[in-house]
Scaffold this motif. Structure first.
Motif, PDB file in Angstrom:
ATOM      1  N   PRO A  41       1.034  -0.918  -0.131  1.00 24.67           N
ATOM      2  CA  PRO A  41       0.055  -0.174   0.053  1.00 24.67           C
ATOM      3  C   PRO A  41       1.150   1.632   0.027  1.00 24.67           C
ATOM      4  N   MET A  42       0.930   2.214  -0.975  1.00 24.07           N
ATOM      5  CA  MET A  42       2.031   3.145  -0.650  1.00 24.07           C
ATOM      6  C   MET A  42       1.022   4.172  -1.552  1.00 24.07           C
ATOM      7  N   LEU A  49      -0.086  13.527  -6.275  1.00 25.69           N
ATOM      8  CA  LEU A  49      -1.127  12.491  -7.064  1.00 25.69           C
ATOM      9  C   LEU A  49      -1.537  12.155  -5.672  1.00 25.69           C
ATOM     10  N   GLY A  50      -3.309  12.548  -6.343  1.00 23.86           N
ATOM     11  CA  GLY A  50      -4.635  11.960  -5.505  1.00 23.86           C
ATOM     12  C   GLY A  50      -4.622  10.438  -5.457  1.00 23.86           C
ATOM     13  N   PHE A  51      -4.814   9.638  -5.066  1.00 20.66           N
ATOM     14  CA  PHE A  51      -4.922   8.110  -5.448  1.00 20.66           C
ATOM     15  C   PHE A  51      -5.856   7.779  -6.731  1.00 20.66           C
ATOM     16  N   THR A  52      -6.499   8.241  -6.734  1.00 16.83           N
ATOM     17  CA  THR A  52      -7.063   7.727  -8.278  1.00 16.83           C
ATOM     18  C   THR A  52      -6.844   8.373  -9.324  1.00 16.83           C
ATOM     19  N   GLN A  53      -6.141   8.991  -9.416  1.00 21.76           N
ATOM     20  CA  GLN A  53      -4.989   9.878 -10.479  1.00 21.76           C
ATOM     21  C   GLN A  53      -4.362   9.343 -10.642  1.00 21.76           C
ATOM     22  N   GLU A  58      -1.735   3.623 -15.728  1.00 21.36           N
ATOM     23  CA  GLU A  58      -2.090   3.020 -15.872  1.00 21.36           C
ATOM     24  C   GLU A  58      -1.397   3.435 -18.235  1.00 21.36           C
ATOM     25  N   LYS A  59      -2.220   5.041 -18.140  1.00 19.72           N
ATOM     26  CA  LYS A  59      -1.747   5.681 -19.207  1.00 19.72           C
ATOM     27  C   LYS A  59      -0.152   4.987 -19.549  1.00 19.72           C
ATOM     28  N   ARG A  60       0.742   4.499 -18.770  1.00 23.65           N
ATOM     29  CA  ARG A  60       1.828   4.009 -18.772  1.00 23.65           C
ATOM     30  C   ARG A  60       2.653   2.871 -19.277  1.00 23.65           C
ATOM     31  N   GLY A  61       1.153   1.885 -19.075  1.00 27.14           N
ATOM     32  CA  GLY A  61       0.588   0.589 -19.075  1.00 27.14           C
ATOM     33  C   GLY A  61       1.005  -0.654 -17.698  1.00 27.14           C
ATOM     34  N   ILE A  62       0.551   0.171 -16.653  1.00 30.85           N
ATOM     35  CA  ILE A  62       0.864  -0.897 -15.222  1.00 30.85           C
ATOM     36  C   ILE A  62      -0.581  -0.451 -15.067  1.00 30.85           C
ATOM     37  N   ILE A  63      -1.028  -1.769 -13.977  1.00 33.80           N
ATOM     38  CA  ILE A  63      -2.440  -2.073 -13.615  1.00 33.80           C
ATOM     39  C   ILE A  63      -2.207  -1.504 -11.861  1.00 33.80           C
ATOM     40  N   VAL A  64      -2.618  -0.949 -11.698  1.00 29.12           N
ATOM     41  CA  VAL A  64      -2.619  -1.081 -10.135  1.00 29.12           C
ATOM     42  C   VAL A  64      -3.914  -0.147  -9.701  1.00 29.12           C
ATOM     43  N   TYR A  65      -4.256  -0.424  -8.616  1.00 26.88           N
ATOM     44  CA  TYR A  65      -5.829  -0.002  -7.814  1.00 26.88           C
ATOM     45  C   TYR A  65      -5.937   0.667  -7.082  1.00 26.88           C
ATOM     46  N   GLU A  66      -7.153   1.454  -6.563  1.00 26.28           N
ATOM     47  CA  GLU A  66      -6.478   2.089  -5.917  1.00 26.28           C
ATOM     48  C   GLU A  66      -7.764   1.451  -4.475  1.00 26.28           C
ATOM     49  N   ARG A  67      -7.231   1.664  -3.425  1.00 24.81           N
ATOM     50  CA  ARG A  67      -8.174   1.597  -2.375  1.00 24.81           C
ATOM     51  C   ARG A  67      -8.370   2.845  -1.420  1.00 24.81           C
ATOM     52  N   ILE A  68      -9.915   3.348  -1.431  1.00 21.36           N
ATOM     53  CA  ILE A  68     -10.009   4.808  -0.814  1.00 21.36           C
ATOM     54  C   ILE A  68     -11.302   4.416   0.305  1.00 21.36           C
ATOM     55  N   ASN A  69     -11.529   5.170   0.987  1.00 18.20           N
ATOM     56  CA  ASN A  69     -12.646   5.119   1.735  1.00 18.20           C
ATOM     57  C   ASN A  69     -13.987   5.617   1.991  1.00 18.20           C
ATOM     58  N   THR A  70     -14.058   5.280   0.096  1.00 15.74           N
ATOM     59  CA  THR A  70     -15.502   5.033  -0.163  1.00 15.74           C
ATOM     60  C   THR A  70     -15.884   3.918  -0.776  1.00 15.74           C
ATOM     61  N   CYS A  75      -5.048   4.461  -0.886  1.00 14.30           N
ATOM     62  CA  CYS A  75      -3.659   3.980  -1.111  1.00 14.30           C
ATOM     63  C   CYS A  75      -3.976   3.357  -2.813  1.00 14.30           C
ATOM     64  N   ILE A  76      -2.607   3.300  -3.094  1.00 15.17           N
ATOM     65  CA  ILE A  76      -2.330   2.277  -4.088  1.00 15.17           C
ATOM     66  C   ILE A  76      -1.855   0.706  -4.138  1.00 15.17           C
ATOM     67  N   ARG A  77      -3.098   0.095  -4.353  1.00 16.43           N
ATOM     68  CA  ARG A  77      -2.724  -0.909  -3.719  1.00 16.43           C
ATOM     69  C   ARG A  77      -1.651  -2.072  -4.328  1.00 16.43           C
ATOM     70  N   VAL A  78      -0.821  -2.733  -4.447  1.00 22.60           N
ATOM     71  CA  VAL A  78       0.233  -2.877  -5.666  1.00 22.60           C
ATOM     72  C   VAL A  78       0.429  -4.206  -5.267  1.00 22.60           C
ATOM     73  N   SER A  79       0.092  -5.802  -5.843  1.00 25.08           N
ATOM     74  CA  SER A  79      -0.277  -6.672  -5.993  1.00 25.08           C
ATOM     75  C   SER A  79      -0.129  -7.436  -6.885  1.00 25.08           C
ATOM     76  N   PRO A  80       1.267  -7.807  -7.079  1.00 27.11           N
ATOM     77  CA  PRO A  80       2.389  -8.523  -7.984  1.00 27.11           C
ATOM     78  C   PRO A  80       1.694 -10.154  -7.495  1.00 27.11           C
ATOM     79  N   LEU A  81       2.486 -10.954  -8.471  1.00 26.03           N
ATOM     80  CA  LEU A  81       2.066 -11.970  -8.826  1.00 26.03           C
ATOM     81  C   LEU A  81       3.586 -13.074  -8.763  1.00 26.03           C
TER      82      LEU A  81
END
Length: 429
Positions: free
Chosen positions: A357-358, A363-367, A373-385, A401-407
């Motif tokens: 979580p970072m 930048l805002g989490f969603t932004q 994504e514009k740069r070819g990387i998929i991560v996800y925001e976890r926000i309190n809404t 936070c921005i949640r980064v979860s590789p495999l």
């Protein structure tokens, strides 16, 4: 001598990493745009094994009902039997029953409801860290049965829940303790063995259910060793397909009143006609992990090969996590990168699955997620809404936070590419 690999992890060889990537769909490519893509949202979805989808399609194409006696039906019965045995391989379940549903969330509600409605007691204990499927199930059945609902606070430093905090809520009148194996926001691994031991010292008859959906694809689970009453996982997060949730149910939980068909043997949780295609998918998952284990040990039982494979997955992911956090000779890690914050950053890597979580300070989490994504990387925001995040984030005192979860099929080069992009985003005005 301290084994530093326990903290630092061990990367797969380049040759093995290449073989692993070839077994999964879309590891390095965008399935729509066909260009380069890094997918780091495996806590929400997950990479799919090619063998799972191929075998699923082949079995699901058969029109035959498996509850017949002709040759194809008998073949489908064997497919299901193999899949059930492989579910037991994953759980190390030597007894008990298996529960299959459309989702792991449904399985959780079924198990929690059976305990709450049939076991005497005045309270139910769970934690603030839980996924809504577990937290809400405990809350719903506590209210339905008139039991006190006791949520346990989180630890905002480690991102987990302390053993003592959980056990402090358990008493002789607790009928159920439900907790997750690992968090899908912080990656924190709860000490299941210590929790169960201490809780049962206070209440030997306590029923205990564990949500292993997040942890199962990243480490070994063992219901026989833990002596737990219920545990679930989701195949779609475990290199498999969507459309099924799977749970282990102990012998004593199996005997409690639950949804069942009257003509079925006691303890059976299966409702309706089986879906052999879902079971062959499990077999392919176990085949893959055993293949991976076989790259490191020459012989062993199916469970031994599976355990070796899962341990190697864990160690590779830990090495990747260290690289992302601490960097390499090529680039600094997130911990030292200017304009970047790492949250819930427990320094003990043995207590973490690979979720980061970072935030990027400017930048805002969603932004930030859109910029990745514009740069070819998929991560996800976890926000309190979000209904899936608010309670957990609030418990940590976080807005999001921005949640980064590789495999484990990701490589060290993928980590470096992510860090380069993060450094670029941190410098945006």
């Amino acid at each position: 001598m301290v084994d530093t690999s326990l903290q630092e992890g061990i990367l797969f060889s380049d040759e093995l990493q290449k073989k692993i990537k070839e077994k999964f769909w879309h590891v390095d490519s965008d399935p729509l745009r066909k260009g380069r893509r890094i997918f780091f949202d495996n806590a929400g979805g997950a990479f799919r094994l090619k063998s799972v989808l191929k075998s699923y399609e082949n079995i699901d194409a058969l029109p035959d009902c498996p509850e017949r006696v002709h040759e194809t039906a008998l073949y489908l019965q064997k497919v299901q039997e193999n899949g059930e045995n492989d579910i037991r391989t994953i759980f190390n379940a030597k007894d008990g029953s298996l529960l299959t549903t459309l989702t792991a969330s449904q399985a959780m509600f079924e198990m929690v409801g059976s305990v709450a409605e049939n076991i005497p007691g005045t309270n139910i204990v769970t934690t603030m860290l839980e996924h809504p499927s577990a937290y809400d199930a405990a809350f719903y059945y506590a209210r339905k049965t008139g039991k006190e609902f006791r949520p346990v606070k989180t630890n905002p430093v480690t991102g987990g829940v302390d053993v003592d905090e959980i056990v402090s809520k358990v008493d002789c009148n607790t009928c159920l303790l439900s907790f997750m194996y690992a968090s899908n926001i912080s990656g924190a691994i709860l000490d299941a063995e210590a929790i169960i031991k201490a809780a049962r010292e206070k209440n030997p008859d306590l029923f205990i259910i564990i949500d292993a959906v997040q942890h199962a694809p990243h480490g070994v689970i063992d219901v026989d060793k833990l002596e737990v009453d219920g545990m679930n996982f989701a195949p779609y997060k475990f290199f498999g397909n969507r459309g099924s949730g799977i749970a282990y149910v102990s012998d004593r939980l199996s005997k409690l009143r639950h949804h069942t068909l009257l003509a079925k043997p006691e303890g059976t949780w299966e409702l309706g006609s089986p879906a052999p295609s879902q079971f062959v998918a499990i077999t392919e998952i176990v085949n893959y992990v055993c293949w991976l284990g076989g790259q490191f040990i020459e012989t062993g039982t199916r469970r031994e090969l599976f355990v070796e494979g899962m341990n190697r997955i864990k160690m590779h992911e830990r090495a990747l996590m260290n690289r992302m956090l601490n960097g390499s000779e090529k680039i600094e890690g997130l911990r030292k990168m200017r304009g970047v914050s790492v949250y819930l950053d427990n320094p003990d890597m043995t207590e973490r699955d690979f979720i980061i979580p970072m935030g990027i300070d400017k930048l805002g989490f969603t932004q930030a997620v859109r910029e990745y994504e514009k740069r070819g990387i998929i991560v996800y925001e976890r926000i309190n809404t979000s209904l899936y995040s608010k309670r957990m984030l609030d418990s940590f005192g976080m807005n999001g936070c921005i949640r980064v979860s590789p495999l484990h099929c990701n490589s060290a080069a993928d980590m470096d590419d992510f860090l380069e992009t993060t450094k670029e985003l941190a410098q945006l005005e």
